[in-house]
Scaffold this motif. Structure first.
Motif, short mmCIF file in Angstrom:
data_model
loop_
_atom_site.label_atom_id
_atom_site.label_comp_id
_atom_site.label_asym_id
_atom_site.label_seq_id
_atom_site.Cartn_x
_atom_site.Cartn_y
_atom_site.Cartn_z
N LEU A 193 -3.80 61.66 26.61
CA LEU A 193 -2.37 61.42 26.75
C LEU A 193 -1.65 62.61 27.38
O LEU A 193 -0.67 62.43 28.12
CB LEU A 193 -1.76 61.11 25.38
CG LEU A 193 -2.14 59.74 24.78
CD1 LEU A 193 -1.67 59.65 23.34
CD2 LEU A 193 -1.56 58.61 25.62
N LYS A 194 -2.11 63.80 27.11
CA LYS A 194 -1.45 65.00 27.66
C LYS A 194 -1.48 65.01 29.19
O LYS A 194 -0.64 65.65 29.82
CB LYS A 194 -2.12 66.26 27.11
CG LYS A 194 -1.80 66.52 25.65
CD LYS A 194 -2.54 67.74 25.11
CE LYS A 194 -2.23 67.95 23.64
NZ LYS A 194 -2.99 69.10 23.07
N VAL B 154 4.48 61.53 29.57
CA VAL B 154 4.20 62.01 28.22
C VAL B 154 4.71 63.43 28.09
O VAL B 154 4.32 64.32 28.85
CB VAL B 154 2.70 61.93 27.89
CG1 VAL B 154 2.42 62.58 26.54
CG2 VAL B 154 2.24 60.48 27.87
N ALA C 29 -5.51 62.23 22.13
CA ALA C 29 -4.46 63.24 22.36
C ALA C 29 -4.69 63.96 23.68
O ALA C 29 -3.75 64.16 24.47
CB ALA C 29 -4.43 64.23 21.21
N TYR D 39 7.39 60.34 24.70
CA TYR D 39 7.18 59.98 26.11
C TYR D 39 8.44 59.36 26.67
O TYR D 39 9.39 59.03 25.94
CB TYR D 39 5.99 59.03 26.24
CG TYR D 39 6.16 57.70 25.51
CD1 TYR D 39 6.56 56.55 26.18
CD2 TYR D 39 5.92 57.60 24.14
CE1 TYR D 39 6.72 55.35 25.53
CE2 TYR D 39 6.07 56.40 23.47
CZ TYR D 39 6.46 55.28 24.16
OH TYR D 39 6.63 54.08 23.51
N VAL E 167 3.36 60.98 19.63
CA VAL E 167 3.56 61.10 21.07
C VAL E 167 5.03 60.88 21.41
O VAL E 167 5.63 59.89 20.99
CB VAL E 167 2.72 60.06 21.85
CG1 VAL E 167 2.83 60.31 23.35
CG2 VAL E 167 1.27 60.10 21.41
N GLU F 297 5.33 65.24 24.77
CA GLU F 297 4.75 65.98 23.65
C GLU F 297 3.65 65.14 23.01
O GLU F 297 3.78 63.93 22.88
CB GLU F 297 5.80 66.28 22.57
CG GLU F 297 6.86 67.30 22.95
CD GLU F 297 7.75 67.65 21.75
OE1 GLU F 297 7.22 67.83 20.64
OE2 GLU F 297 8.97 67.71 21.94
N VAL F 298 2.56 65.81 22.62
CA VAL F 298 1.47 65.17 21.91
C VAL F 298 1.08 66.08 20.75
O VAL F 298 0.81 67.27 20.94
CB VAL F 298 0.24 64.93 22.81
CG1 VAL F 298 -0.88 64.26 22.00
CG2 VAL F 298 0.61 64.07 24.01
#
Length: 432
Positions: free
Chosen positions: A298-299, A304, A295, A263, A261, A306-307
């Motif tokens: 988190l998106k 954030v 994932a 962020y 991740v 990039e995941v």
């Protein structure tokens, strides 16, 4: 007065230049950084091994005496051991490979008398005399070493023997939480094959992909003896075979697909030590190695950028180093700017709910070099812990985790089950 555009142009040009420079100074410069995660654990095929002996001097197990020891095991794992038929030239007791079954097919632990799984074996290195207290040691070597063979009623020289279960009683007790105690009792007193049992060795293999990694840890029937078994079979000396097994005992664990991740913010977006699991998917990662749920959560979070969920191309998981080969490795190119943070997480595969992750608020995403020391091993607090790699309820050993609810905490190197090496001896993370 006439306004002159030409006279004012230099001034406008300078002003425009200043404005352009100002905008350029405030625009973050994007960098390309490649993260590489590798399982660098120098693995071992045996999860546990040890020795046993009588309590007297000499430390043999005489008729009427017993010896006990405890161990951990999960479904699919078995216990093997070896001890000398003392009043013989080179005979030993051991279960047939891969060892004593410990669970029913439904996962229920096996308890009680398991003596029927023990057999008597000929090491094939000494000419067998008639067994008894007056036997000469070490005796006459075989002209040519023979393969290990089962002694079933009579040996190659016509000497008779009772079945192993009539000389040795072996019983299992289940202590809970995947822990067993085995008791070996010498019941040969008064039989035609009365004999002491020597100090012995025992071992339990890891299971990966449904198969034991070292199912023939002590011997292989139909093959020559090796690795110090002769010392036990001929003289009751367990030191050499114990050293061999100890060298092959230690850690084995895959790492699950890795969550990466990028962020921007003041705190890690998916966990903090001391708090309970947030219910966003970290539990699934920590218990089963499934990073996809976390994932997806988190998106949708602010900050954030990039995941990624990185899966090893051949096996999905990152296997440890074994037999001189390299461990599993994954890489991902990242687009980062100054101020970005980086966090990762991956399951300690052979656990109930342990996971490796960057400590605190991650690391500077623009950093270069080895950042392995920024990682820790954490207990997610959502499943009851068991011996890593030998737990009945571990998901990767076909178990169902037993739920609990505790705050996320670091796993100490010396934990109630085993001692772990430093994190960077298991997982390596590099930024370039």
């Amino acid at each position: 007065m006439k306004f002159s555009f030409l006279k004012c142009f230099p001034v406008l040009a300078v002003a425009a230049s200043i404005t352009a420079c100002s905008k350029s100074d405030n625009t973050p410069i994007t960098e390309r950084n490649t993260i590489t995660i590798e399982n660098v654990l120098d693995s071992r095929p045996l999860v546990q091994s040890g020795t046993f002996m009588g309590s007297g001097d000499p430390p043999v197990i005489f008729p009427g005496q017993s010896v006990s020891f405890s161990f951990y095991a999960g479904k699919g794992q078995t216990l093997t051991f070896a001890t000398m038929y003392g009043w013989s030239n080179d005979l030993f007791f051991a279960p047939e490979n891969p060892g004593i079954a410990l669970y029913q097919s439904d996962g229920a632990p096996i308890t009680g008398d398991v003596s029927s799984q023990i057999k008597l074996w000929d090491n094939g290195t000494r000419v067998n005399e008639k067994p008894g207290m007056g036997i000469a040691h070490p005796g006459t070597p075989e002209a040519t070493t023979k393969n290990i063979s089962e002694v079933n009623g009579t040996d190659a020289y016509g000497h008779t023997y009772l079945a192993a279960a009539q000389l040795m009683n072996v019983s299992l007790a289940y202590n809970g939480n995947s822990n067993f105690t085995i008791t070996i009792t010498n019941k040969s007193a008064g039989t035609a094959n009365e004999t002491p049992f020597s100090p012995g060795v025992w071992a339990i293999s890891y299971v990966a992909g449904g198969n034991q990694l070292l199912p023939n840890a002590i011997f292989t029937a139909g093959q020559p003896t090796a690795n110090g078994l002769t010392n036990i079979a001929e003289a009751g000396d367990n030191a050499a075979l114990s050293a061999y097994l100890t060298e092959r005992t230690g850690l084995f664990t895959p790492l699950s697909p890795v969550l990466v991740v990028v962020y921007h913010g003041d705190e890690n977006p998916f966990f903090t030590t001391g708090e309970h699991d947030r219910g966003e998917g970290l539990k699934a990662l920590a218990q089963t190695g499934n990073a996809d749920i976390l994932a997806a959560a988190l998106k949708a979070k602010p900050g954030v950028k990039e995941v990624h969920v990185l899966k090893e191309s051949m096996s999905t998981v990152l296997l440890p180093k074994a037999n001189g080969g390299d461990g599993g490795k994954v890489s991902q190119e990242l687009s980062v700017v100054k101020g970005d943070r980086l966090a990762i997480a991956t399951m300690y595969g052979f656990s109930n709910d342990w996971f490796f992750a960057t400590k605190g608020n991650g690391v500077d995403a623009t950093e270069k070099g080895d950042i392995s020391t920024s990682l820790g091993l954490f207990d997610n607090g959502t499943a009851i812990d068991q011996f890593p790699g030998a737990g009945l309820t571990q998901a990767n050993l076909e178990g169902t985790p037993l739920e609990e609810s505790k705050p996320i905490e670091a796993v100490p190197h010396a934990n109630p089950f085993t001692s772990l090496p430093s994190v960077n001896k298991i997982i390596k993370v590099n930024l370039q």
